[in-house]
Write an enzyme that holds these catalytic residues in place. Structure first.
Site, PDB file in Angstrom:
ATOM      1  N   THR A  94      -6.442   1.651   0.181  1.00 14.01           N
ATOM      2  CA  THR A  94      -5.288   0.861   0.603  1.00 14.01           C
ATOM      3  C   THR A  94      -5.825  -0.423   1.219  1.00 14.01           C
ATOM      4  OG1 THR A  94      -4.027   2.876   1.045  1.00 14.01           O
ATOM      5  CG2 THR A  94      -3.190   0.830   1.998  1.00 14.01           C
ATOM      6  N   LYS A 170       1.822   0.166  -2.620  1.00 14.25           N
ATOM      7  CA  LYS A 170       1.263   1.145  -1.680  1.00 14.25           C
ATOM      8  C   LYS A 170       1.577   0.768  -0.235  1.00 14.25           C
ATOM      9  CE  LYS A 170      -1.490   4.184   0.281  1.00 14.25           C
ATOM     10  NZ  LYS A 170      -1.045   5.554   0.550  1.00 14.25           N
ATOM     11  N   LYS A 239      -3.343  -0.503  10.611  1.00 17.20           N
ATOM     12  CA  LYS A 239      -3.929  -1.436   9.637  1.00 17.20           C
ATOM     13  C   LYS A 239      -2.973  -1.692   8.479  1.00 17.20           C
ATOM     14  CE  LYS A 239      -6.249   0.175   6.397  1.00 17.20           C
ATOM     15  NZ  LYS A 239      -6.051   0.581   4.965  1.00 17.20           N
TER      16      LYS A 239
END
Length: 296
Positions: A94, A170, A239
């Site tokens: 990711t 995503k 994040k």
């Protein structure tokens, strides 16, 4: 297929093991040698350097963040300098949309192909080869990698010929998951403070109006205050929200809920929750409400 696999954390080690079990010739690399050895015992080949994992038709990376992937792909002796022309780099991490675009350009310049194929699923899904894989890139390259994806997941969903699109999808998915965690935490805090049994409440929700894995999994963790060991840390969740907001800013898309989640994660990390499972985000609401059942 003859492939390399770089990144043997909770997700990567399970994924690499499934590729070995499926009969692929897998060469593994990780900064920590002990993680490589466990895969070698299963039948993988050990790479002492990144370049040694880049000798086949494809190399898969499953790394924590942009910095880790950049250091592996773009640095001297990295993937781009080592992968044969025509070979494929499959990034299943990711990462930011910006880095996906940078890697697409860099690989094209080296005569290589780049696919973004991030996954939805926790480590237990990775171990069971039940991941959902969002694949984007040159259609022929995606087709070439389908035997790999079939060994890793229950479904592959090609989304675009542009690799960065998979990373945006995503990030949007993780934004929705974090939103559900926050909403569950607030709802559980509300009924819990009034004396309703937390576990019974989650069971009611997941057997009626929200019969979805995300509510069952994260609702159960929040109700039980069970945030360790972490399958996906709060630091990684933070994040991903930051990356989603960065993508939104570049596209001029307001995401007020994303901004709220950013601050909620920041508070969780400031209170020492960096290594907790990201579902600990849902535990904040109970503490805000002064609920004695909430984790302190």
């Amino acid at each position: 297929m003859k492939i390399g696999f770089i990144g043997l954390g909770h997700m990567g080690s399970a994924m690499a093991a499934n590729l070995v079990k499926a009969g692929h010739h897998v060469t593994v690399f990780n900064r920590s040698p002990e993680k490589r050895r466990k895969l070698v015992e299963l039948g993988a080949h050990e790479a002492a350097r990144i370049a040694d994992a880049c000798r086949g038709e494809a190399v898969i990376t499953m790394l924590a963040d942009d910095a880790a992937l950049s250091s592996v792909a773009l640095a001297d002796g990295g993937i781009i300098g080592s992968l044969p022309r025509g070979a494929i780099h499959v990034s299943m991490s990711t990462i930011s949309v910006a880095l996906a675009r940078e890697l697409t350009k860099a690989h094209a310049g080296a005569g290589q192909r780049f696919i973004a194929a991030p996954v939805f699923g926790r480590p237990e899904a990775a171990a069971a080869a039940k991941l959902f894989i969002v694949a984007a890139g040159e259609p022929a390259a995606v087709e070439t990698c389908l035997p790999l994806f079939n060994a890793l997941g229950q479904k592959t969903l090609p989304i675009s010929p542009e690799p960065a699109a998979a990373n945006l999808v995503k990030l949007s998915g993780n934004f929705l998951l974090a939103s559900a965690i926050e909403a569950l935490g607030e709802a559980i805090a509300l009924v819990s403070k009034a004396g309703v049994d937390r576990r019974a409440y989650v069971e009611l929700l997941t057997s009626t109006i929200f019969p979805a894995p995300v509510y069952a999994t994260y609702g159960g963790l929040i109700a039980a205050n069970r945030f360790e060991p972490a399958a996906f840390t709060a630091a990684l969740g933070f994040k991903d929200i930051r990356l989603a907001l960065a993508a939104a800013e570049s596209l001029r898309v307001p995401m007020p809920l994303g901004s709220l989640l950013h601050d909620r994660f920041l508070r969780l990390l400031a209170e020492g929750g960096e290594s907790l499972d990201w579902s600990a985000l849902g535990g904040l609401a109970g503490r805000d409400a002064g609920d004695a059942r909430a984790p302190g």
